[in-house]
Design a protein around this motif. Structure first.
Motif, mmCIF file in Angstrom:
data_model
loop_
_atom_site.group_PDB
_atom_site.id
_atom_site.type_symbol
_atom_site.label_atom_id
_atom_site.label_comp_id
_atom_site.label_asym_id
_atom_site.label_seq_id
_atom_site.Cartn_x
_atom_site.Cartn_y
_atom_site.Cartn_z
ATOM 1 N N PHE A 351 37.700 52.297 40.398
ATOM 2 C CA PHE A 351 38.445 51.715 39.278
ATOM 3 C C PHE A 351 37.593 51.417 38.042
ATOM 4 N N GLY A 352 36.265 51.353 38.214
ATOM 5 C CA GLY A 352 35.420 50.993 37.086
ATOM 6 C C GLY A 352 35.143 49.501 37.048
ATOM 7 N N PRO A 353 34.194 49.061 36.212
ATOM 8 C CA PRO A 353 33.763 47.654 36.224
ATOM 9 C C PRO A 353 34.785 46.664 35.686
ATOM 10 N N ARG A 354 35.536 47.029 34.646
ATOM 11 C CA ARG A 354 36.464 46.056 34.054
ATOM 12 C C ARG A 354 37.637 45.720 34.974
ATOM 13 N N PRO A 355 38.382 46.703 35.503
ATOM 14 C CA PRO A 355 39.450 46.351 36.455
ATOM 15 C C PRO A 355 38.921 45.637 37.691
ATOM 16 N N LEU A 356 37.676 45.955 38.080
ATOM 17 C CA LEU A 356 37.106 45.321 39.262
ATOM 18 C C LEU A 356 36.952 43.818 39.071
ATOM 19 N N GLN A 357 36.609 43.370 37.867
ATOM 20 C CA GLN A 357 36.462 41.941 37.624
ATOM 21 C C GLN A 357 37.771 41.195 37.875
ATOM 22 N N LEU A 358 38.884 41.770 37.399
ATOM 23 C CA LEU A 358 40.184 41.146 37.631
ATOM 24 C C LEU A 358 40.546 41.190 39.108
ATOM 25 N N LEU A 359 40.258 42.315 39.774
ATOM 26 C CA LEU A 359 40.556 42.445 41.197
ATOM 27 C C LEU A 359 39.749 41.449 42.020
ATOM 28 N N GLU A 360 38.483 41.253 41.655
ATOM 29 C CA GLU A 360 37.639 40.292 42.367
ATOM 30 C C GLU A 360 38.152 38.871 42.172
ATOM 31 N N LEU A 361 38.587 38.553 40.961
ATOM 32 C CA LEU A 361 39.121 37.222 40.685
ATOM 33 C C LEU A 361 40.385 36.963 41.499
ATOM 34 N N CYS A 362 41.316 37.924 41.525
ATOM 35 C CA CYS A 362 42.566 37.757 42.279
ATOM 36 C C CYS A 362 42.284 37.612 43.770
ATOM 37 N N THR A 363 41.339 38.404 44.278
ATOM 38 C CA THR A 363 40.984 38.299 45.698
ATOM 39 C C THR A 363 40.403 36.933 46.019
ATOM 40 N N GLY A 364 39.538 36.437 45.151
ATOM 41 C CA GLY A 364 38.969 35.109 45.371
ATOM 42 C C GLY A 364 40.017 34.017 45.361
ATOM 43 N N VAL A 365 40.994 34.105 44.449
ATOM 44 C CA VAL A 365 42.066 33.103 44.390
ATOM 45 C C VAL A 365 42.899 33.141 45.666
ATOM 46 N N LEU A 366 43.226 34.343 46.147
ATOM 47 C CA LEU A 366 44.011 34.457 47.378
ATOM 48 C C LEU A 366 43.254 33.895 48.580
ATOM 49 N N LEU A 367 41.962 34.169 48.634
ATOM 50 C CA LEU A 367 41.172 33.624 49.743
ATOM 51 C C LEU A 367 41.110 32.101 49.675
ATOM 52 N N LEU A 368 41.006 31.562 48.468
ATOM 53 C CA LEU A 368 40.979 30.110 48.322
ATOM 54 C C LEU A 368 42.299 29.499 48.769
ATOM 55 N N LEU A 369 43.426 30.126 48.403
ATOM 56 C CA LEU A 369 44.734 29.644 48.863
ATOM 57 C C LEU A 369 44.837 29.722 50.381
ATOM 58 N N GLY A 370 44.315 30.810 50.949
ATOM 59 C CA GLY A 370 44.332 30.928 52.411
ATOM 60 C C GLY A 370 43.466 29.892 53.089
ATOM 61 N N ALA A 371 42.325 29.556 52.474
ATOM 62 C CA ALA A 371 41.425 28.566 53.072
ATOM 63 C C ALA A 371 42.036 27.177 53.097
#
Length: 400
Positions: A351-371
């Motif tokens: 996906f390239g570096p820019r979309p990856l930043q948003l994807l990483e942020l969304c993944t982190g938020v979901l993991l935090l909600l799961g935790a």
């Protein structure tokens, strides 16, 4: 040194490399040209580079400069560029027996080349390995302690009641230390095979793996091991190939453990019972079980419908099947698009570096909600917490 001096020091006449030009790009000298497919009869590009390195060492002193060979790509499509038109276009190829290439010469002190592992780093790696081995075999250790010094804990209580761990969702029905050893042994085998797969992929691409720290987990036993390419990576594709090789090797080992556990059936006579929600959903369905029905929506404390059963049903599993299911979950965590994970390299490549930043942020938020248990009762809060811990550990390891 001047580009012309570097060109002479490389001793290119008769080497199979025809120079077409040279550039001085800051702290790097680039010698561009055409490289013969047979590399002047030398056999392999590695031998060609080793001979050029030897020529530099003779001229400037051993190890003072480093030379790299890079195959040049076709010119980019017309677009905005910071460079003058044609300055970095590859040389025109006049024969199928040669291709455009460039020799890049750096001062060794300017390169992030590893100079060997210090004793402190070795101690940290050894400590992380010991902690990982301990967490992988935590069930065997608990059973062994109850079978010895802590046998008084079984007074007026069943073995299953005493050994049940809410964090792991696991209990044993009898004291059999040897019977539960395959759980930890399978996880350690997965780490060994995964490391071997990465090493072979790196070797195939002319690189070398620098092993990192093992990451222990209280809920999964381990979340893998950090790694990096020793010195400069030949290309982004090399990193992707190494990441894929490690994932393939890890998943193959995990699936083999699951398959062996299914074939064994109940050979362990119901030694281990496990909450069904701790199994991967697909594996639970293949075994004829499933997660409790859950019509509730608990994200951000919003709820409706009927919640799943507060205590999931327990199922009997073979020790190898438990080890395989933990290994599958570990591999899935490593494929998350988080910095330091294999999934981060793959997502960046796709996906390239820019979309990856948003994807990483969304993944982190979901993991935090799961935790914090806001993704539903069937979401495993301990696995989400483990993924967040591994994210932090791998991030700091990548900054080393």
């Amino acid at each position: 040194p001047e580009p012309s001096d570097v060109r002479d020091a490389l001793d290119l006449p008769g080497s199979g490399f025809t120079m077409t030009g040279n550039l001085n790009v800051g702290r790097c000298v680039v010698v561009r040209g055409l490289l013969a497919q047979d590399i002047g009869g030398l056999g392999t590009p590695r031998i060609f580079v080793e001979q050029r390195q030897a020529s530099l060492d003779r001229c400037y002193g051993e190890g003072k400069y480093q030379v790299f060979l890079q195959r040049e790509r076709p010119p980019p499509a017309p677009s905005f560029s910071l460079w003058r038109k044609g300055e970095f276009d590859p040389a025109q190829v006049s024969s199928a027996k040669e291709y455009p290439a460039a020799l890049l010469v750096f001062r060794t002190s300017d390169l992030p080349i590893e100079e060997g592992s210090g004793n402190f780093r070795r101690i940290l790696i050894g400590t992380s390995l010991a902690a990982t081995a301990a967490f992988c075999n935590i069930i065997a250790a608990a059973v062994g302690s109850l079978n010895g010094e802590r046998s008084d804990a079984l007074l007026n209580k069943s073995v299953e009641e005493v050994t049940y761990s809410p964090m792991l969702g696991v209990a044993v029905t009898r004291l059999d230390p040897d019977g539960v050893v395959p759980v930890g042994a399978g996880l350690l085998l997965m780490l060994i095979v995964q490391g071997f797969g990465r090493g072979k992929a790196a070797e195939k691409n002319g690189a070398k793996i620098r092993g990192g720290y093992f990451i222990p987990s209280s809920s999964l036993g381990t979340v893998g091991r950090t790694w990096s390419i020793s010195g400069l990576s030949p290309s982004r594709k090399t990193e992707v190939d190494v990441a894929l090789a490690g994932s393939y090797a890890g998943f193959a080992t995990a699936l083999l453990l699951c398959f062996a556990g299914v074939l064994r059936g109940d050979a362990s006579d119901g030694l281990i019972v496990l909450e069904v929600t701790r199994l991967p959903l697909l594996l639970a369905q293949l075994l004829g079980d499933s997660f409790p029905e859950d019509a509730v929506q608990t994200v951000l404390s919003l709820s409706s419908g009927e919640a799943a059963a507060p205590v999931p049903a327990k199922v009997t599993v073979d020790p190898l099947l438990l080890s395989g299911s933990l290994a599958v979950t570990t591999q899935a965590v490593q494929l998350l698009p988080l910095r330091g994970f294999d999934g981060h390299l793959l997502a960046r490549f796709l996906f390239g570096p820019r979309p990856l930043q948003l994807l990483e942020l969304c993944t982190g938020v979901l993991l935090l909600l799961g935790a914090v248990e806001r993704l539903g009762p069937n979401a495993n809060a301990t696995v989400c917490s483990t993924a967040l811990f591994a994210w932090a550990a791998r991030f700091f390891a990548s900054r080393e």
